[in-house]
Design a protein around this motif. Structure first.
Motif, mmCIF file in Angstrom:
data_model
loop_
_atom_site.group_PDB
_atom_site.id
_atom_site.type_symbol
_atom_site.label_atom_id
_atom_site.label_comp_id
_atom_site.label_asym_id
_atom_site.label_seq_id
_atom_site.Cartn_x
_atom_site.Cartn_y
_atom_site.Cartn_z
ATOM 1 N N ILE A 70 -16.106 7.030 -12.428
ATOM 2 C CA ILE A 70 -15.762 7.967 -13.488
ATOM 3 C C ILE A 70 -14.546 7.564 -14.005
ATOM 4 C CG2 ILE A 70 -17.282 9.790 -13.016
ATOM 5 C CD1 ILE A 70 -14.676 11.420 -11.962
ATOM 6 N N THR A 71 -13.837 6.725 -13.259
ATOM 7 C CA THR A 71 -12.282 6.354 -13.496
ATOM 8 C C THR A 71 -12.326 5.664 -15.113
ATOM 9 O OG1 THR A 71 -11.794 5.745 -11.348
ATOM 10 C CG2 THR A 71 -10.316 4.751 -13.044
ATOM 11 N N THR A 72 -11.466 6.084 -15.895
ATOM 12 C CA THR A 72 -11.230 5.723 -17.290
ATOM 13 C C THR A 72 -10.338 4.393 -17.303
ATOM 14 O OG1 THR A 72 -9.282 6.851 -17.713
ATOM 15 C CG2 THR A 72 -11.303 8.030 -18.175
ATOM 16 N N GLN A 73 -10.458 3.661 -18.476
ATOM 17 C CA GLN A 73 -9.663 2.555 -18.579
ATOM 18 C C GLN A 73 -8.144 2.778 -18.589
ATOM 19 O OE1 GLN A 73 -10.566 -0.102 -22.095
ATOM 20 N NE2 GLN A 73 -8.803 -0.865 -21.994
ATOM 21 N N GLU A 74 -7.815 3.880 -19.102
ATOM 22 C CA GLU A 74 -6.319 4.315 -18.936
ATOM 23 C C GLU A 74 -6.024 4.334 -17.365
ATOM 24 O OE1 GLU A 74 -3.329 7.760 -20.512
ATOM 25 O OE2 GLU A 74 -5.355 7.786 -21.065
ATOM 26 N N GLN A 75 -6.550 5.246 -16.842
ATOM 27 C CA GLN A 75 -6.354 5.296 -15.337
ATOM 28 C C GLN A 75 -6.420 4.138 -14.569
ATOM 29 O OE1 GLN A 75 -9.675 8.078 -14.796
ATOM 30 N NE2 GLN A 75 -8.178 9.976 -14.874
ATOM 31 N N LEU A 76 -7.351 3.386 -14.709
ATOM 32 C CA LEU A 76 -7.574 2.006 -14.305
ATOM 33 C C LEU A 76 -6.057 0.963 -14.470
ATOM 34 C CD1 LEU A 76 -9.479 0.498 -12.350
ATOM 35 C CD2 LEU A 76 -10.711 -0.593 -14.273
ATOM 36 N N GLU A 77 -5.838 1.103 -15.866
ATOM 37 C CA GLU A 77 -4.562 0.372 -16.159
ATOM 38 C C GLU A 77 -3.308 0.639 -15.329
ATOM 39 O OE1 GLU A 77 -4.842 0.601 -20.374
ATOM 40 O OE2 GLU A 77 -6.218 -1.307 -20.364
ATOM 41 N N GLN A 78 -3.394 1.998 -15.277
ATOM 42 C CA GLN A 78 -2.149 2.795 -14.521
ATOM 43 C C GLN A 78 -2.238 2.352 -13.225
ATOM 44 O OE1 GLN A 78 -2.300 7.072 -14.657
ATOM 45 N NE2 GLN A 78 -0.869 7.343 -13.330
ATOM 46 N N MET A 131 0.975 -1.195 -0.121
ATOM 47 C CA MET A 131 0.123 -0.092 0.060
ATOM 48 C C MET A 131 0.903 1.326 -0.027
ATOM 49 S SD MET A 131 -2.732 1.368 2.883
ATOM 50 C CE MET A 131 -1.448 2.099 3.815
ATOM 51 N N TYR A 132 1.911 1.393 0.805
ATOM 52 C CA TYR A 132 2.835 2.368 0.863
ATOM 53 C C TYR A 132 3.784 2.730 -0.205
ATOM 54 C CZ TYR A 132 0.980 3.314 5.418
ATOM 55 O OH TYR A 132 0.083 3.606 6.543
ATOM 56 N N ARG A 133 4.093 1.518 -0.869
ATOM 57 C CA ARG A 133 4.740 1.585 -2.351
ATOM 58 C C ARG A 133 3.834 2.343 -3.308
ATOM 59 N NH1 ARG A 133 7.717 0.102 1.031
ATOM 60 N NH2 ARG A 133 9.542 -1.261 0.795
ATOM 61 N N CYS A 134 2.585 1.795 -3.267
ATOM 62 C CA CYS A 134 1.492 2.578 -4.247
ATOM 63 C C CYS A 134 1.336 3.800 -3.887
ATOM 64 C CB CYS A 134 0.286 1.710 -4.155
ATOM 65 S SG CYS A 134 0.524 0.276 -4.896
ATOM 66 N N MET A 135 1.441 4.297 -2.404
ATOM 67 C CA MET A 135 1.091 5.723 -2.325
ATOM 68 C C MET A 135 2.427 6.471 -2.768
ATOM 69 S SD MET A 135 -1.343 6.570 -0.310
ATOM 70 C CE MET A 135 -1.067 7.897 0.839
ATOM 71 N N GLU A 136 3.531 5.855 -2.846
ATOM 72 C CA GLU A 136 4.781 6.551 -3.353
ATOM 73 C C GLU A 136 4.492 6.994 -4.745
ATOM 74 O OE1 GLU A 136 8.139 4.162 -2.589
ATOM 75 O OE2 GLU A 136 7.632 4.264 -0.377
ATOM 76 N N MET A 137 3.695 5.907 -5.602
ATOM 77 C CA MET A 137 3.537 6.042 -6.970
ATOM 78 C C MET A 137 2.524 6.623 -7.254
ATOM 79 S SD MET A 137 4.990 2.521 -8.533
ATOM 80 C CE MET A 137 4.235 1.292 -7.057
#
Length: 452
Positions: free
Chosen positions: A429-437, A404-410
């Protein structure tokens, strides 16, 4: 600090060494000063103060902190279906503020009636009566009072590990230790059964559909003649437990057979989260009472309520709620605009499509990483269960928090539930591109914390 297992059920821990390390490494002195002042003035409690960070803006799917970092918010306390600062909802609220900012309790208004009518039109069957409250917890209390009034019975049956709110009556029905433990005597008559997946946890796949837990429920109903209702989450949003359709269809049949009302708590999951407006639509059943909240206020205003069968309109001589903001004109405007935005922008269909993507990508991720023991997805709600051993199902608690904290860093925020489940609750409203990111962030973090 020794952190008990029950403290990790609802969300991640705010007093862990991992959090302290992350704050020391990534937060500025200015931010830490604000956090220290917050800690000085607010009562401390699990999952709240001491807080994680200082937020200065929330817009779309993003949070922005005092140091200028932006995070995709896949937590959001389940209120952000239509995203933060949704202009459609804000415009409706501004208009209502100029027109009628407050509605005294003895009166009604056009916007309150419009919201009630809209919910009744959306709900299946004879779910034709509503009552609004300022919070999901108080809506659970209203449902419990209506059950007693309608049935003459005071007992309820709910499940261990469930969450229905934080007030004394709600934690009596709820089953999480972080809320219940050391609270002394709770509300009498609040009986509990094991959640649908508990036998599977003990005995493997021999109870894949949860039928053994329903066998136990039937045993209870045969012996308890004064049960008024069974209260359940149709999908447990905290660690994303998704019972099969057969489970809830049999549950509905048992309630009918023994004259017990079925109350479904959809506070965090209704309004499109699962790809349906209401979660129980996935099960082809109609509950006697459905409880909604959180996202109903569009991420702007605290709004909740119940939708009940018309035949349960039997409490004319008592006050079920009597809340000062019961038919809040501003809250009703926000809720009506939220539902309209979901419908006009096809967010139910979008959530279904993104759910297919989530499941496909997470299953592929599971095949690449032994530490992923299970993935559970319904619409735009997902749980990634991390284990140290797939055979023993030993929970990777410390590792999950590190991920979780590694993801917070990203730049990705979510919560860890039950100690080892990465719970993803993206805005609709999250787009496919945002979800993939976001999924790329998660896999990168897993690879860093659990190198193979």
């Amino acid at each position: 600090m020794d952190i008990k297992a029950y403290q990790r059920t609802e969300g991640d821990i705010n007093l862990s060494a991992e959090r302290e390390l992350w704050q020391e490494t990534h937060l500025s002195r200015q931010t830490r000063d604000v956090l220290e002042e917050d800690s000085r003035y607010f009562l401390h409690q699990s999952m709240s103060t001491p807080c994680l960070n200082v937020i200065t803006n929330a817009e779309g799917i993003y949070l922005e902190d005092l140091d200028g970092r932006k995070y995709m918010d896949f937590h959001g306390n389940s209120v952000h279906q239509v995203g933060y600062k949704n202009s459609y909802v804000i415009d409706a609220v501004k208009k209502q503020l100029d027109n009628l900012p407050f509605l005294p309790r003895r009166y009604t208004s056009a916007v309150a009636v419009q919201l009630a009518r809209k919910l009744v039109e959306l709900a299946p069957g004879d779910l034709n009566k509503v009552l609004f409250t300022p919070s999901g917890t108080s809506a659970i209390g209203i449902a419990m009072k209506l059950v007693r009034k309608a049935t003459g019975n005071f007992k309820t049956i709910s499940t261990w590990d469930s969450f229905h709110g934080a007030s004394l009556d709600a934690i009596s029905v709820g089953g999480e230790g972080v809320f219940r433990n050391h609270m002394g005597p709770l509300l009498p008559g609040t009986e509990h059964m094991m959640p649908y997946n508990s036998y599977r946890s003990f005995y493997g796949d021999s109870d894949h559909d949860g039928s053994k837990t329903l066998d136990y429920l039937e045993y209870m109903l045969k012996r308890e003649s004064d049960v008024g209702a069974v209260i359940m989450e149709p999908v447990r949003s905290t660690d994303v437990q998704i019972p099969p359709k057969a489970y809830f269809q049999r549950l509905r049949q048992l309630c009918d057979q023994y004259g017990v009302l079925l109350v479904l708590d959809e506070i965090p999951t209704a309004l499109g989260r699962t790809g349906k407006m209401f979660v129980h639509e996935h099960y082809d059943i109609v509950p006697d009472i459905v409880v909604i909240g959180k996202g109903l206020g569009g991420g702007l205003f605290p709004m909740a309520g119940i939708i009940a069968r018309e035949g349960l309109d039997v409490a004319h001589d008592i006050s079920l709620g009597h809340y000062t903001h019961e038919k809040s004109s501003v809250g009703c405007a926000a809720a009506l605009a939220t539902i309209e935005y979901i419908e006009q922008n096809g967010l139910l269909e979008h959530a279904e499509r993104m759910g297919v993507l989530l499941e496909r990508e997470l299953m592929a991720m599971k095949n690449r990483h032994e530490v992923i023991g299970d993935v559970r997805v319904i619409g735009m709600l997902a749980g990634i269960e991390l284990v140290t051993d797939r055979h023993t199902k030993e929970e990777a608690v410390e590792g999950a928090e590190k991920v979780m904290y590694r993801c917070m860093e990203m730049g990705l925020s979510f919560k860890v539930s039950n100690g080892n489940v990465l719970t993803l609750v993206p805005p609709l409203i999250t787009t496919q591109e945002q979800l993939e990111q976001a999924l790329h962030c998660i896999e990168t973090a897993i690879s860093q914390v659990f190198p193979q």
